[in-house]
Design an enzyme around this catalytic site. Structure first.
Site, PDB file in Angstrom:
ATOM      1  N   GLU A  27      32.559  64.811  45.512  1.00  0.00           N
ATOM      2  CA  GLU A  27      33.515  64.149  46.415  1.00  0.00           C
ATOM      3  C   GLU A  27      34.320  65.200  47.165  1.00  0.00           C
ATOM      4  O   GLU A  27      34.557  66.304  46.654  1.00  0.00           O
ATOM      5  CB  GLU A  27      34.452  63.272  45.567  1.00  0.00           C
ATOM      6  CG  GLU A  27      35.553  62.587  46.369  1.00  0.00           C
ATOM      7  CD  GLU A  27      36.304  61.501  45.586  1.00  0.00           C
ATOM      8  OE1 GLU A  27      36.017  61.306  44.399  1.00  0.00           O
ATOM      9  OE2 GLU A  27      37.185  60.858  46.195  1.00  0.00           O
ATOM     10  N   ASN A  72      37.300  57.724  46.031  1.00  0.00           N
ATOM     11  CA  ASN A  72      38.425  57.194  46.795  1.00  0.00           C
ATOM     12  C   ASN A  72      38.510  57.815  48.187  1.00  0.00           C
ATOM     13  O   ASN A  72      38.986  57.186  49.130  1.00  0.00           O
ATOM     14  CB  ASN A  72      39.730  57.448  46.034  1.00  0.00           C
ATOM     15  CG  ASN A  72      39.755  56.741  44.695  1.00  0.00           C
ATOM     16  OD1 ASN A  72      39.075  55.736  44.497  1.00  0.00           O
ATOM     17  ND2 ASN A  72      40.537  57.255  43.763  1.00  0.00           N
ATOM     18  N   ASN A 172      33.612  51.994  47.790  1.00  0.00           N
ATOM     19  CA  ASN A 172      33.923  52.560  46.468  1.00  0.00           C
ATOM     20  C   ASN A 172      35.089  51.804  45.839  1.00  0.00           C
ATOM     21  O   ASN A 172      36.126  51.613  46.491  1.00  0.00           O
ATOM     22  CB  ASN A 172      34.326  54.033  46.621  1.00  0.00           C
ATOM     23  CG  ASN A 172      34.788  54.642  45.306  1.00  0.00           C
ATOM     24  OD1 ASN A 172      33.997  54.870  44.407  1.00  0.00           O
ATOM     25  ND2 ASN A 172      36.090  54.874  45.178  1.00  0.00           N
ATOM     26  N   GLU A 173      34.940  51.383  44.609  1.00  0.00           N
ATOM     27  CA  GLU A 173      36.023  50.746  43.826  1.00  0.00           C
ATOM     28  C   GLU A 173      36.913  49.842  44.695  1.00  0.00           C
ATOM     29  O   GLU A 173      38.140  49.957  44.675  1.00  0.00           O
ATOM     30  CB  GLU A 173      36.883  51.818  43.129  1.00  0.00           C
ATOM     31  CG  GLU A 173      36.152  52.522  42.021  1.00  0.00           C
ATOM     32  CD  GLU A 173      37.009  53.503  41.212  1.00  0.00           C
ATOM     33  OE1 GLU A 173      38.195  53.701  41.541  1.00  0.00           O
ATOM     34  OE2 GLU A 173      36.481  54.065  40.244  1.00  0.00           O
ATOM     35  N   TYR A 244      35.449  55.613  32.762  1.00  0.00           N
ATOM     36  CA  TYR A 244      36.056  56.853  32.277  1.00  0.00           C
ATOM     37  C   TYR A 244      36.751  56.556  30.957  1.00  0.00           C
ATOM     38  O   TYR A 244      37.332  55.481  30.788  1.00  0.00           O
ATOM     39  CB  TYR A 244      37.112  57.377  33.260  1.00  0.00           C
ATOM     40  CG  TYR A 244      36.544  57.875  34.575  1.00  0.00           C
ATOM     41  CD1 TYR A 244      35.936  59.116  34.657  1.00  0.00           C
ATOM     42  CD2 TYR A 244      36.632  57.096  35.731  1.00  0.00           C
ATOM     43  CE1 TYR A 244      35.418  59.587  35.859  1.00  0.00           C
ATOM     44  CE2 TYR A 244      36.117  57.560  36.937  1.00  0.00           C
ATOM     45  CZ  TYR A 244      35.511  58.805  37.000  1.00  0.00           C
ATOM     46  OH  TYR A 244      35.010  59.268  38.187  1.00  0.00           O
ATOM     47  N   GLU A 292      29.847  56.487  38.391  1.00  0.00           N
ATOM     48  CA  GLU A 292      30.857  57.437  37.913  1.00  0.00           C
ATOM     49  C   GLU A 292      31.017  57.196  36.415  1.00  0.00           C
ATOM     50  O   GLU A 292      31.296  56.058  36.010  1.00  0.00           O
ATOM     51  CB  GLU A 292      32.212  57.235  38.603  1.00  0.00           C
ATOM     52  CG  GLU A 292      32.212  57.595  40.080  1.00  0.00           C
ATOM     53  CD  GLU A 292      33.594  57.497  40.723  1.00  0.00           C
ATOM     54  OE1 GLU A 292      34.610  57.729  40.039  1.00  0.00           O
ATOM     55  OE2 GLU A 292      33.638  57.165  41.928  1.00  0.00           O
TER      56      GLU A 292
HETATM   57  O1  AHR Z   1      36.098  60.702  40.343  1.00  0.00           O
HETATM   58  C1  AHR Z   1      37.457  60.637  40.645  1.00  0.00           C
HETATM   59  C2  AHR Z   1      37.868  59.269  41.178  1.00  0.00           C
HETATM   60  O2  AHR Z   1      37.741  58.325  40.158  1.00  0.00           O
HETATM   61  C3  AHR Z   1      37.036  58.719  42.299  1.00  0.00           C
HETATM   62  O3  AHR Z   1      37.460  59.180  43.538  1.00  0.00           O
HETATM   63  C4  AHR Z   1      37.249  57.243  42.163  1.00  0.00           C
HETATM   64  O4  AHR Z   1      36.138  56.498  42.619  1.00  0.00           O
HETATM   65  C5  AHR Z   1      37.539  57.025  40.693  1.00  0.00           C
HETATM   66  O5  AHR Z   1      38.663  56.267  40.509  1.00  0.00           O
END
Ligand code: AHR
Length: 510
Positions: A27, A72, A172-173, A244, A292
């Protein structure tokens, strides 16, 4: 010593393992691109400014596909700023990470780099602040052979041959309020559907990935997916989700059990896909793109837990000075324990190989990453490099069902077996490969493999990630502090192995 038996029969399969399970993500964030991938003037830079030392490690990892340019970041990004002569490219405020984007590196630089490294690009379009026309124009720029404005401009910018980008993420998200241009599921569905139509009109051969739910703490978790899939199911090929975990004082047992939380999350997504498919009598299957995943301990972020993310923009999250160019943010320093947990997450991904077809370790260089570079200096491999490398090296063939008979331990995700395996059968090599996380904190585990139908197999190799100091880390000055160690297997009787306490293991049988 605790005893665990793992049963696997050659006829009981989960599914073929797609090599895209070992993909990654880069990114425009911190130093991932600038001084990660790209650093003109660096002693290792090639004629295009790409760091050859970084390319070497990525080739060694054998990464098949890389997602770009965010994250993001993409929801604030105009890809047209990043093409043409570099001196004309505008410097912009990137709202996502409160940084200055110089646009020196753009879609051409990424696609040319991807070719050099031998990876397939997966490009995300901006469905936050961007328009559906911008998305169509980007597909035209990348994939149309020539004779139109954007494809001819690509040729003029040095790439007469199309990049033929196959995988495209529709934003994205988009479920999260931290996303620039965040939308409700209904509004996202309408916008993504129109973008999908245009993008496929430009190039019908592309594969599309729709944004699903990623964060359990959001009230829209999974309902977002149901609403979105009802209209988008027929038009897309994958649903994206992110995961995550962080070591945030939840206790060792719960942190180790993150693999189970990821398993629940993947299965939740798979259940919604099945529900929408059944309710609407759809025929085709949709796969999951876990684009991710990682351990992310928020070492330089002001949040105490992921639950505090709601209502914050990523701008507010970072502790960096605002509006710097490529500030060193999200540069996690991973411990041995983090690496063991990453290995556990890899086991879950393999055990869901029937529904997950793409998985991207987030991210690849400097930002929550297995590779760390020094500006104008060298690089080193973080602890988390090792489980990812092992999975990508040995995790090929067919994911097999593994049943364990094991003592259990209590976690917030239920009673779990002390050892969690993933069994893979590599037909070409005629090898059974077992990845196993040993969560026993106080003693080693005797691990007995009961294999049926694979022929006579003996343990050939046992590699392990373990150590007395779970806080041990690698640094530029001590790069091999934490590595995989090979154990002597000559004394193992048959298919029995000893798993050291708190360890992540790779066992090869042939
Ligand atoms: O990988 C870091 C961030 O985590 C990314 O930009 C986003 O998609 C996620 O929240």
């Amino acid at each position: 010593m605790k005893k665990v038996t793992c049963f696997s029969d050659k006829h009981y399969k989960i599914g073929k393992i797609d090599k895209k399970l070992y993909s990654s993500f880069t990114e425009h964030l911190g130093r991932c691109i600038y001084s990660g991938i790209y650093e003109p003037g660096h002693p290792e830079a090639d004629e295009d400014g790409y760091r050859k030392d970084v390319m070497g490690v990525i080739k060694e990892l054998n990464v098949p596909l890389i997602r770009y340019p965010g994250g993001n970041f993409v929801s604030c990004y105009d890809w047209k700023d990043g093409i043409g002569p570099k001196e004309n490219r505008p410097k912009r405020m990137d709202y996502a990470w409160a940084s200055i984007e110089t646009n020196e590196f753009g879609i051409d630089e990424f696609c040319r780099w991807a070719r050099k490294v031998g990876v397939e690009p997966m490009i995300a379009v901006n469905l936050g602040t961007g328009s559906i026309k911008d998305a169509g124009d980007l597909v035209e720029y990348c994939n149309h052979p020539g004779g139109t404005y954007w494809s001819d401009l690509r040729a003029k910018n040095g790439s007469p041959e199309p990049y033929n980008v196959k995988y495209w993420c529709l934003g994205n998200e988009m479920e999260g309020s931290w996303q620039a241009g965040h939308l409700s599921s209904e509004d996202y569905t309408k916008k993504a559907l129109e973008a999908a139509k245009i993008m496929k009109w430009v190039d019908p051969s592309i594969k599309l990935i729709a944004c699903g739910s990623s964060y359990e703490m959001l009230p829209t978790y999974m309902e977002w997916d149901r609403v979105m899939l009802t209209d988008l199911y027929k038009h897309v090929d994958y649903i994206s989700t992110h995961y995550y975990t962080m070591n945030s004082g939840q206790g060792m047992a719960n942190f180790l059990a993150s693999y189970k939380q990821l398993d629940n999350h993947i299965k939740n997504t798979a259940r919604v896909i099945e529900y929408v498919k059944a309710k609407n009598r759809f025929n085709k299957d949709l796969k999951i793109c876990l684009d991710e995943w990682n351990v992310w301990n928020f070492q330089d972020i002001k949040l105490k837990s992921l639950d505090d993310l709601q209502e914050l923009t990523t701008f507010e999250m970072t502790s960096a000075d605002k509006w710097e160019i490529a500030p060193p943010i999200l540069e996690e320093k991973y411990s041995l324990l983090d690496a063991i947990v990453v290995g556990g997450l890899g086991i879950t991904i393999l055990n869901n190989a029937d529904t997950v077809e793409i998985a991207c370790l987030a991210q690849l260089i400097n930002v929550i990453a297995p590779i760390t570079t020094v500006r104008n200096g060298g690089l080193f491999k973080q602890t988390t490099y090792y489980p990812f490398y092992m999975l990508s090296k040995y995790g090929h063939g067919t994911a097999m069902k593994a049943i364990v008979d094991a003592p259990t331990y209590s976690t917030e995700f239920g009673e779990l077996p002390v050892a969690e395996p993933a069994v893979v059968y590599d037909e070409e090599a005629d090898e059974v490969r077992v990845f196993v996380l040993n969560c026993s904190q106080d003693e080693d585990v005797e691990f007995r493999l009961e294999l049926q139908g694979y022929g006579d197999k003996k343990v050939k190799k046992h590699l392990v990630l373990t150590g007395d100091n779970l806080e041990a880390r690698n640094t530029i000055d001590n790069p091999n502090n934490v590595v995989m160690k090979e154990l002597d297997v000559s004394k193992y009787p048959d298919t029995n192995v000893i798993l050291p306490k708190l360890s992540w293991n790779v066992i090869i049988l042939g």
